[in-house]
Scaffold this active site. Structure first.
Site, PDB file in Angstrom:
ATOM      1  NE  ARG A  18      -1.106   2.418   2.929  1.00  0.00           N
ATOM      2  CZ  ARG A  18      -0.513   3.493   3.431  1.00  0.00           C
ATOM      3  NH1 ARG A  18      -0.413   4.606   2.730  1.00  0.00           N
ATOM      4  NH2 ARG A  18       0.027   3.464   4.632  1.00  0.00           N
ATOM      5  CG  ASP A  19       3.380   4.189   3.006  1.00  0.00           C
ATOM      6  OD1 ASP A  19       3.737   5.004   2.144  1.00  0.00           O
ATOM      7  OD2 ASP A  19       3.351   4.477   4.216  1.00  0.00           O
ATOM      8  CG  HIS A 210       3.585   4.494   9.262  1.00  0.00           C
ATOM      9  ND1 HIS A 210       2.898   3.522   8.567  1.00  0.00           N
ATOM     10  CD2 HIS A 210       3.953   5.405   8.323  1.00  0.00           C
ATOM     11  CE1 HIS A 210       2.848   3.828   7.287  1.00  0.00           C
ATOM     12  NE2 HIS A 210       3.479   4.974   7.105  1.00  0.00           N
ATOM     13  CG  HIS A 212       7.560   7.438   5.505  1.00  0.00           C
ATOM     14  ND1 HIS A 212       7.360   7.008   4.219  1.00  0.00           N
ATOM     15  CD2 HIS A 212       6.368   7.272   6.138  1.00  0.00           C
ATOM     16  CE1 HIS A 212       6.092   6.616   4.075  1.00  0.00           C
ATOM     17  NE2 HIS A 212       5.475   6.767   5.227  1.00  0.00           N
ATOM     18  CB  CYS A 243       2.513  10.313   1.493  1.00  0.00           C
ATOM     19  SG  CYS A 243       0.836  10.961   1.375  1.00  0.00           S
ATOM     20  CG  ASN A 252       6.795   3.186   5.351  1.00  0.00           C
ATOM     21  OD1 ASN A 252       6.111   3.495   4.399  1.00  0.00           O
ATOM     22  ND2 ASN A 252       6.431   3.385   6.598  1.00  0.00           N
TER      23      ASN A 252
HETATM   24  P1  HMG Z   1     -12.910  14.786  -2.433  1.00  0.00           P
HETATM   25  O1  HMG Z   1     -12.590  15.224  -3.825  1.00  0.00           O
HETATM   26  O2  HMG Z   1     -13.030  15.828  -1.376  1.00  0.00           O
HETATM   27  O3  HMG Z   1     -14.187  13.828  -2.331  1.00  0.00           O
HETATM   28  O4  HMG Z   1     -11.788  13.732  -2.002  1.00  0.00           O
HETATM   29  P2  HMG Z   1     -15.553  13.783  -3.009  1.00  0.00           P
HETATM   30  O5  HMG Z   1     -16.445  13.097  -2.056  1.00  0.00           O
HETATM   31  O6  HMG Z   1     -15.922  15.141  -3.555  1.00  0.00           O
HETATM   32  O7  HMG Z   1     -15.294  12.798  -4.248  1.00  0.00           O
HETATM   33  C1  HMG Z   1     -14.505  13.141  -5.369  1.00  0.00           C
HETATM   34  C2  HMG Z   1     -14.561  11.989  -6.371  1.00  0.00           C
HETATM   35  O8  HMG Z   1     -13.972  10.819  -5.810  1.00  0.00           O
HETATM   36  C3  HMG Z   1     -15.998  11.594  -6.717  1.00  0.00           C
HETATM   37  O9  HMG Z   1     -15.973  11.070  -8.022  1.00  0.00           O
HETATM   38  C4  HMG Z   1     -16.285  10.481  -5.750  1.00  0.00           C
HETATM   39  O10 HMG Z   1     -17.274   9.620  -6.208  1.00  0.00           O
HETATM   40  C5  HMG Z   1     -14.943   9.772  -5.669  1.00  0.00           C
HETATM   41  P3  HMG Z   1     -16.517  11.939  -9.272  1.00  0.00           P
HETATM   42  O11 HMG Z   1     -17.924  12.294  -8.904  1.00  0.00           O
HETATM   43  O12 HMG Z   1     -15.623  13.153  -9.361  1.00  0.00           O
HETATM   44  O13 HMG Z   1     -16.386  10.993 -10.423  1.00  0.00           O
HETATM   45  N1  HMG Z   1     -14.719   9.094  -4.404  1.00  0.00           N
HETATM   46  C6  HMG Z   1     -14.303   7.834  -4.293  1.00  0.00           C
HETATM   47  N2  HMG Z   1     -14.007   6.895  -5.220  1.00  0.00           N
HETATM   48  C7  HMG Z   1     -13.629   5.704  -4.767  1.00  0.00           C
HETATM   49  N3  HMG Z   1     -13.474   5.397  -3.438  1.00  0.00           N
HETATM   50  C8  HMG Z   1     -13.753   6.305  -2.515  1.00  0.00           C
HETATM   51  C9  HMG Z   1     -14.197   7.577  -2.929  1.00  0.00           C
HETATM   52  N4  HMG Z   1     -14.527   8.697  -2.256  1.00  0.00           N
HETATM   53  C10 HMG Z   1     -14.863   9.609  -3.169  1.00  0.00           C
HETATM   54  N5  HMG Z   1     -13.600   5.991  -1.224  1.00  0.00           N
HETATM   55  C11 HMG Z   1     -11.099  11.809  -0.744  1.00  0.00           C
HETATM   56  C12 HMG Z   1     -11.786  13.166  -0.719  1.00  0.00           C
HETATM   57  C13 HMG Z   1     -10.862  11.396   0.688  1.00  0.00           C
HETATM   58  C14 HMG Z   1     -11.980  10.810  -1.468  1.00  0.00           C
HETATM   59  C15 HMG Z   1      -9.745  11.970  -1.521  1.00  0.00           C
HETATM   60  O14 HMG Z   1      -9.063  13.051  -0.986  1.00  0.00           O
HETATM   61  C16 HMG Z   1      -8.887  10.748  -1.437  1.00  0.00           C
HETATM   62  O15 HMG Z   1      -9.225   9.702  -1.971  1.00  0.00           O
HETATM   63  N6  HMG Z   1      -7.697  10.863  -0.788  1.00  0.00           N
HETATM   64  C17 HMG Z   1      -6.820   9.730  -0.576  1.00  0.00           C
HETATM   65  C18 HMG Z   1      -5.427  10.204  -0.374  1.00  0.00           C
HETATM   66  C19 HMG Z   1      -4.512   9.016  -0.092  1.00  0.00           C
HETATM   67  O16 HMG Z   1      -4.858   7.875  -0.308  1.00  0.00           O
HETATM   68  N7  HMG Z   1      -3.283   9.332   0.367  1.00  0.00           N
HETATM   69  C20 HMG Z   1      -2.304   8.340   0.647  1.00  0.00           C
HETATM   70  C21 HMG Z   1      -2.603   7.558   1.887  1.00  0.00           C
HETATM   71  S1  HMG Z   1      -2.204   8.405   3.395  1.00  0.00           S
HETATM   72  C22 HMG Z   1      -0.529   8.065   3.678  1.00  0.00           C
HETATM   73  O17 HMG Z   1       0.136   7.566   2.821  1.00  0.00           O
HETATM   74  C23 HMG Z   1       0.025   8.332   5.039  1.00  0.00           C
HETATM   75  C24 HMG Z   1       0.222   7.048   5.870  1.00  0.00           C
HETATM   76  O18 HMG Z   1       1.098   6.148   5.229  1.00  0.00           O
HETATM   77  C25 HMG Z   1       0.796   7.405   7.258  1.00  0.00           C
HETATM   78  C26 HMG Z   1       2.045   8.305   7.180  1.00  0.00           C
HETATM   79  O19 HMG Z   1       3.051   7.910   6.568  1.00  0.00           O
HETATM   80  O20 HMG Z   1       1.965   9.385   7.753  1.00  0.00           O
HETATM   81  C27 HMG Z   1      -1.114   6.334   6.095  1.00  0.00           C
HETATM   82 MG    MG Z   2       3.256   6.208   5.283  1.00  0.00          MG
END
Ligand code: HMG
Ligand code: MG
Length: 305
Positions: A18-19, A210, A212, A243, A252
């Site tokens: 995933r990450d 967690h 990096h 990310c 990581n």
């Molecule tokens: P948004 O644009 O505010 O949401 O995004 P929305 O509700 O307006 O939806 C926008 C579009 O996305 C729409 O589609 C929705 O249907 C669709 P459209 O009408 O434009 O065709 N949508 C989805 N599609 C599939 N699955 C869903 C979903 N939700 C909405 N669940 C949202 C808000 C949260 C969806 C967006 O910002 C997002 O997906 N962000 C994810 C970011 C991400 O994955 N980042 C990486 C992970 S975090 C990380 O790596 C840190 C970590 O490792 C810890 C660390 O290291 O610190 C965990």
């Molecule tokens: Mg991470």
């Protein structure tokens, strides 16, 4: 032989599929994602993050996580959590047969906006019904706090801000809170202070590290928090990761490096180094990438051919 003052056993949570793969410039195909997870399962890892049910417009690399969950050889006793940002993600995760989800918040307002397009308070409001419904359906829920030792947009982060979000995640039923040094800028004194602040409110056994490794501090930081009783460590095979919404964040800490450290300290993990190296070789060959960790490089170089 165990080391006094350190946990006897550590649970390793593999986040590479995933990450790691969310950060690849070219999305990795489903068969390769499945092949990697199956090899990590074979290495004895107790938890392997299988992907994310997020918007494919935001993170195209994690599209088709449902196919990944359908294709992997799930082993009894192994958890395969998936990231879920909202109700829509939970519905998709349930349909795909996920048994554990992770909601992901942040201790930094700017990062929260960039990563999930809402404030920290809004994110917690959004997660609460997701966590409730997931638990009602029998799923385990893990919580993440990002930017615990620094933010790519705001710089320093107060430990109290981390503790606030961690407490909220625990209140909504997260069984564990994973503390993310998203950009790897932290050093051991800071890590220790942050964990002490969070652990003033929550049992240290609920916390995961967690970290990096962008600045090469992750192993030192892990050793510091192991001494405080943290006994769950997230890491990534061959050090993959980052990310997409944290510019400059690299991978990581490498799974192989963490395992070598823990083996040396006599801490049990149940993970087999040779099988881990094989999993790393598999994904490294697919991506055309050398391991970023030192241990995988050293053990591979010293291996008789
Ligand atoms: P948004 O644009 O505010 O949401 O995004 P929305 O509700 O307006 O939806 C926008 C579009 O996305 C729409 O589609 C929705 O249907 C669709 P459209 O009408 O434009 O065709 N949508 C989805 N599609 C599939 N699955 C869903 C979903 N939700 C909405 N669940 C949202 C808000 C949260 C969806 C967006 O910002 C997002 O997906 N962000 C994810 C970011 C991400 O994955 N980042 C990486 C992970 S975090 C990380 O790596 C840190 C970590 O490792 C810890 C660390 O290291 O610190 C965990
Ligand atoms: Mg991470």
């Amino acid at each position: 032989m165990t080391t006094p003052g350190l946990p006897e056993r550590v649970r390793l949570v593999e986040v590479g599929p995933r990450d790691g793969l969310q950060n690849e410039a070219t999305p990795v195909d489903v068969a390769t994602r499945i092949g990697l997870i199956d090899r990590l399962t074979a290495a004895g890892l107790p938890a392997i993050e299988a992907g994310s049910f997020v918007s494919p417009k935001w993170v195209p690399q994690m599209a088709d996580t449902n196919q990944v969950l359908a294709g992997i050889d799930r082993r009894d006793g192994v958890d395969y959590p998936v990231l879920v940002p909202n109700m829509r993600g939970l519905e998709a995760a349930l349909e795909a047969g996920a048994t554990e989800i992770a909601v992901f918040g942040a201790a930094s307002e700017s990062f929260s906006q960039k990563n999930i397009n809402c404030t920290v308070a809004e994110s917690l409001e959004r997660f609460r019904p997701v966590a409730n419904e997931a638990q009602r359906q029998g799923l385990r829920v893990r919580g993440y706090v990002s930017c615990v030792l620094g933010c790519p947009y705001e710089g320093a982060i107060e430990p109290a801000a981390v503790a606030d979000v961690a407490r909220e995640l625990a209140d909504m039923g997260c069984y564990e809170v994973s503390l993310g040094d998203t950009i790897g800028t932290g050093t051991p004194g800071q890590a220790r202070q942050m964990v002490a602040t969070v652990a003033a409110d929550l049992p240290v056994t609920m916390l995961a590290a967690h970290f990096h490794d962008t600045y090469g501090q992750a192993l030192a930081n892990l050793y510091a928090v192991l001494q405080q009783g943290v006994a769950v460590i997230d890491r990534s095979i061959i050090g993959l990761g980052g990310c997409p919404y944290a510019a400059g964040a690299s991978g990581n800490v490498a799974t192989e490096d963490v395992l070598y450290l823990l083996n040396g300290l006599g801490i049990e993990t149940g993970v087999d180094m040779d099988a881990l190296l094989a999993a790393g070789h598999f994904i490294g060959a697919k991506l055309g990438r050398e391991p970023s960790g030192r241990v995988a490089r050293a053990l591979t170089a010293n291996r008789p051919t």
